[in-house]
Design an enzyme around this catalytic site. Structure first.
Site, PDB file in Angstrom:
ATOM      1  N   LYS A 116     -14.684  -7.263   6.272  1.00 60.47           N
ATOM      2  CA  LYS A 116     -13.653  -8.186   6.768  1.00 60.47           C
ATOM      3  C   LYS A 116     -13.600  -8.139   8.296  1.00 60.47           C
ATOM      4  O   LYS A 116     -13.876  -7.125   8.906  1.00 60.47           O
ATOM      5  CB  LYS A 116     -12.294  -7.780   6.214  1.00 60.47           C
ATOM      6  CG  LYS A 116     -12.183  -7.987   4.726  1.00 60.47           C
ATOM      7  CD  LYS A 116     -10.856  -7.476   4.227  1.00 60.47           C
ATOM      8  CE  LYS A 116     -10.777  -7.624   2.727  1.00 60.47           C
ATOM      9  NZ  LYS A 116      -9.578  -6.960   2.192  1.00 60.47           N
ATOM     10  N   HIS A 145       0.845  -1.206   0.000  1.00 57.06           N
ATOM     11  CA  HIS A 145       0.000   0.000   0.000  1.00 57.06           C
ATOM     12  C   HIS A 145       0.876   1.250   0.000  1.00 57.06           C
ATOM     13  O   HIS A 145       0.602   2.207  -0.731  1.00 57.06           O
ATOM     14  CB  HIS A 145      -0.888   0.035   1.249  1.00 57.06           C
ATOM     15  CG  HIS A 145      -1.930  -1.044   1.323  1.00 57.06           C
ATOM     16  ND1 HIS A 145      -2.047  -1.907   2.385  1.00 57.06           N
ATOM     17  CD2 HIS A 145      -2.929  -1.396   0.459  1.00 57.06           C
ATOM     18  CE1 HIS A 145      -3.075  -2.727   2.195  1.00 57.06           C
ATOM     19  NE2 HIS A 145      -3.629  -2.446   1.033  1.00 57.06           N
ATOM     20  N   ARG A 197      -2.684  -6.360  -7.981  1.00 54.06           N
ATOM     21  CA  ARG A 197      -1.519  -7.231  -7.777  1.00 54.06           C
ATOM     22  C   ARG A 197      -1.429  -8.332  -8.820  1.00 54.06           C
ATOM     23  O   ARG A 197      -0.423  -8.501  -9.471  1.00 54.06           O
ATOM     24  CB  ARG A 197      -1.582  -7.858  -6.379  1.00 54.06           C
ATOM     25  CG  ARG A 197      -1.325  -6.883  -5.262  1.00 54.06           C
ATOM     26  CD  ARG A 197      -1.682  -7.477  -3.932  1.00 54.06           C
ATOM     27  NE  ARG A 197      -3.095  -7.833  -3.889  1.00 54.06           N
ATOM     28  CZ  ARG A 197      -3.667  -8.526  -2.933  1.00 54.06           C
ATOM     29  NH1 ARG A 197      -2.956  -8.981  -1.927  1.00 54.06           N
ATOM     30  NH2 ARG A 197      -4.956  -8.781  -2.959  1.00 54.06           N
ATOM     31  N   SER A 230      -2.817  -8.327   3.452  1.00 53.33           N
ATOM     32  CA  SER A 230      -2.990  -8.026   4.871  1.00 53.33           C
ATOM     33  C   SER A 230      -3.238  -9.317   5.670  1.00 53.33           C
ATOM     34  O   SER A 230      -2.714  -9.485   6.767  1.00 53.33           O
ATOM     35  CB  SER A 230      -4.153  -7.055   5.062  1.00 53.33           C
ATOM     36  OG  SER A 230      -3.887  -5.860   4.363  1.00 53.33           O
TER      37      SER A 230
HETATM   38  N1  COA Z   1       0.346  -4.545  -2.287  1.00 55.39           N
HETATM   39  C1  COA Z   1       0.102  -5.510  -1.395  1.00 55.39           C
HETATM   40  N2  COA Z   1      -1.114  -5.851  -0.986  1.00 55.39           N
HETATM   41  C2  COA Z   1      -2.129  -5.170  -1.486  1.00 55.39           C
HETATM   42  C3  COA Z   1      -1.961  -4.145  -2.414  1.00 55.39           C
HETATM   43  C4  COA Z   1      -0.648  -3.844  -2.818  1.00 55.39           C
HETATM   44  N3  COA Z   1      -0.383  -2.880  -3.697  1.00 55.39           N
HETATM   45  N4  COA Z   1      -3.167  -3.683  -2.756  1.00 55.39           N
HETATM   46  C5  COA Z   1      -4.055  -4.393  -2.064  1.00 55.39           C
HETATM   47  N5  COA Z   1      -3.435  -5.302  -1.298  1.00 55.39           N
HETATM   48  C6  COA Z   1      -4.087  -6.316  -0.468  1.00 55.39           C
HETATM   49  C7  COA Z   1      -4.378  -5.939   0.930  1.00 55.39           C
HETATM   50  O1  COA Z   1      -3.314  -6.289   1.743  1.00 55.39           O
HETATM   51  C8  COA Z   1      -5.650  -6.701   1.225  1.00 55.39           C
HETATM   52  O2  COA Z   1      -5.396  -8.024   1.629  1.00 55.39           O
HETATM   53  P1  COA Z   1      -6.507  -8.940   2.371  1.00 55.39           P
HETATM   54  O3  COA Z   1      -7.542  -9.274   1.343  1.00 55.39           O
HETATM   55  O4  COA Z   1      -5.756 -10.122   2.821  1.00 55.39           O
HETATM   56  O5  COA Z   1      -7.070  -8.129   3.486  1.00 55.39           O
HETATM   57  C9  COA Z   1      -6.336  -6.718  -0.099  1.00 55.39           C
HETATM   58  O6  COA Z   1      -5.330  -6.580  -1.057  1.00 55.39           O
HETATM   59  C10 COA Z   1      -7.265  -5.560  -0.301  1.00 55.39           C
HETATM   60  O7  COA Z   1      -7.296  -4.720   0.808  1.00 55.39           O
HETATM   61  P2  COA Z   1      -7.344  -3.172   0.776  1.00 55.39           P
HETATM   62  O8  COA Z   1      -6.415  -2.612  -0.235  1.00 55.39           O
HETATM   63  O9  COA Z   1      -7.170  -2.702   2.182  1.00 55.39           O
HETATM   64  O10 COA Z   1      -8.780  -2.863   0.259  1.00 55.39           O
HETATM   65  P3  COA Z   1     -10.109  -3.623   0.479  1.00 55.39           P
HETATM   66  O11 COA Z   1     -10.329  -4.510  -0.683  1.00 55.39           O
HETATM   67  O12 COA Z   1     -10.190  -4.216   1.824  1.00 55.39           O
HETATM   68  O13 COA Z   1     -11.063  -2.329   0.427  1.00 55.39           O
HETATM   69  C11 COA Z   1     -13.090  -1.142   0.015  1.00 55.39           C
HETATM   70  C12 COA Z   1     -12.307  -2.456  -0.097  1.00 55.39           C
HETATM   71  C13 COA Z   1     -13.059  -0.577   1.423  1.00 55.39           C
HETATM   72  C14 COA Z   1     -12.559  -0.122  -0.960  1.00 55.39           C
HETATM   73  C15 COA Z   1     -14.522  -1.574  -0.409  1.00 55.39           C
HETATM   74  O14 COA Z   1     -14.917  -2.677   0.370  1.00 55.39           O
HETATM   75  C16 COA Z   1     -15.521  -0.465  -0.218  1.00 55.39           C
HETATM   76  O15 COA Z   1     -15.638   0.399  -1.050  1.00 55.39           O
HETATM   77  N6  COA Z   1     -16.268  -0.500   0.906  1.00 55.39           N
HETATM   78  C17 COA Z   1     -17.287   0.498   1.206  1.00 55.39           C
HETATM   79  C18 COA Z   1     -18.688  -0.078   0.981  1.00 55.39           C
HETATM   80  C19 COA Z   1     -19.063  -0.029  -0.470  1.00 55.39           C
HETATM   81  O16 COA Z   1     -19.132   1.032  -1.082  1.00 55.39           O
HETATM   82  N7  COA Z   1     -19.305  -1.222  -1.024  1.00 55.39           N
HETATM   83  C20 COA Z   1     -19.649  -1.351  -2.405  1.00 55.39           C
HETATM   84  C21 COA Z   1     -18.447  -1.274  -3.284  1.00 55.39           C
HETATM   85  S1  COA Z   1     -18.892  -1.322  -4.965  1.00 55.39           S
END
Ligand code: COA
Length: 162
Positions: free
Chosen positions: A42, A18, A91, A129
């Site tokens: 999550k 990130h 990724r 994560s």
């Molecule tokens: N390098 C390493 N890891 C990465 C990365 C990178 N460049 N980019 C993402 N990741 C990993 C994270 O570690 C995480 O791992 P995990 O699945 O084991 O937890 C995963 O990829 C994604 O996590 P993160 O980047 O924190 O985002 P997320 O997918 O958890 O976030 C939201 C999602 C919050 C953006 C989405 O759920 C959201 O918009 N929520 C609000 C409610 C909503 O509007 N819902 C409808 C959406 S259409």
């Protein structure tokens, strides 16, 4: 006009992957708003406030990086901020389907919203994560994958939980 982007995520925890995306985004945009999602589906380890605290410590001297939290729909948050560009890291092909669904849904919710993707640095494309949480929980060394402050906060939390 200022070019701003919103980088949303659960960041539970924030990883070097990130951080890499944020630093690269700060070279492309005038302002990068980190949107820490409060109501991620999550099972989170760190509270939203703890996640924000980590971000604030880590980026305290970076004026272009703004730390914020949001609850509810991302599309509504974006609308409230009046910044309609969302940034996500990509990724592997496994990320693609989920990201495509989110980007399309957000655009259907509000036509102004565009999602752009930054390809993850090869050094970090294998980490997530969940993997970090497992490594720490099982006594491994995750120091190559996360900032020091994240490791400290996670250890406190996970080792206390037992
Ligand atoms: N390098 C390493 N890891 C990465 C990365 C990178 N460049 N980019 C993402 N990741 C990993 C994270 O570690 C995480 O791992 P995990 O699945 O084991 O937890 C995963 O990829 C994604 O996590 P993160 O980047 O924190 O985002 P997320 O997918 O958890 O976030 C939201 C999602 C919050 C953006 C989405 O759920 C959201 O918009 N929520 C609000 C409610 C909503 O509007 N819902 C409808 C959406 S259409």
């Amino acid at each position: 006009m200022k070019k701003s982007v919103i980088y949303p995520g659960s960041f539970d925890p924030l990883t070097n992957g990130h951080v890499n995306i944020i630093e690269r985004a700060a070279r492309c945009f005038d302002e990068v708003i980190i949107g820490v999602a409060k109501n991620s589906s999550k099972n989170s380890i760190l509270t939203p406030d703890e996640r924000v605290y980590i971000f604030k410590k880590l980026f305290k001297n970076k004026k272009k990086i703004i730390i914020d939290q949001f609850e509810g729909l991302l599309a509504e948050y974006v609308n409230k901020k009046k910044i309609y560009t969302i940034l996500r890291g990509m990724r592997t092909v496994q990320d693609f389907e989920y990201e495509l669904q989110m980007a399309t849904s957000n655009n259907k919710l509000n036509k102004k919203i565009e999602t752009i993707f930054m390809v993850a640095d090869g050094n970090y494309s294998h980490i997530s994560s969940s993997l970090i949480k497992d490594i720490i929980r099982l006594g491994g060394d995750a120091s190559n994958f996360i900032p020091k402050i994240v490791e400290k906060e996670l250890r406190k939390k996970l080792l206390k939980k037992g």
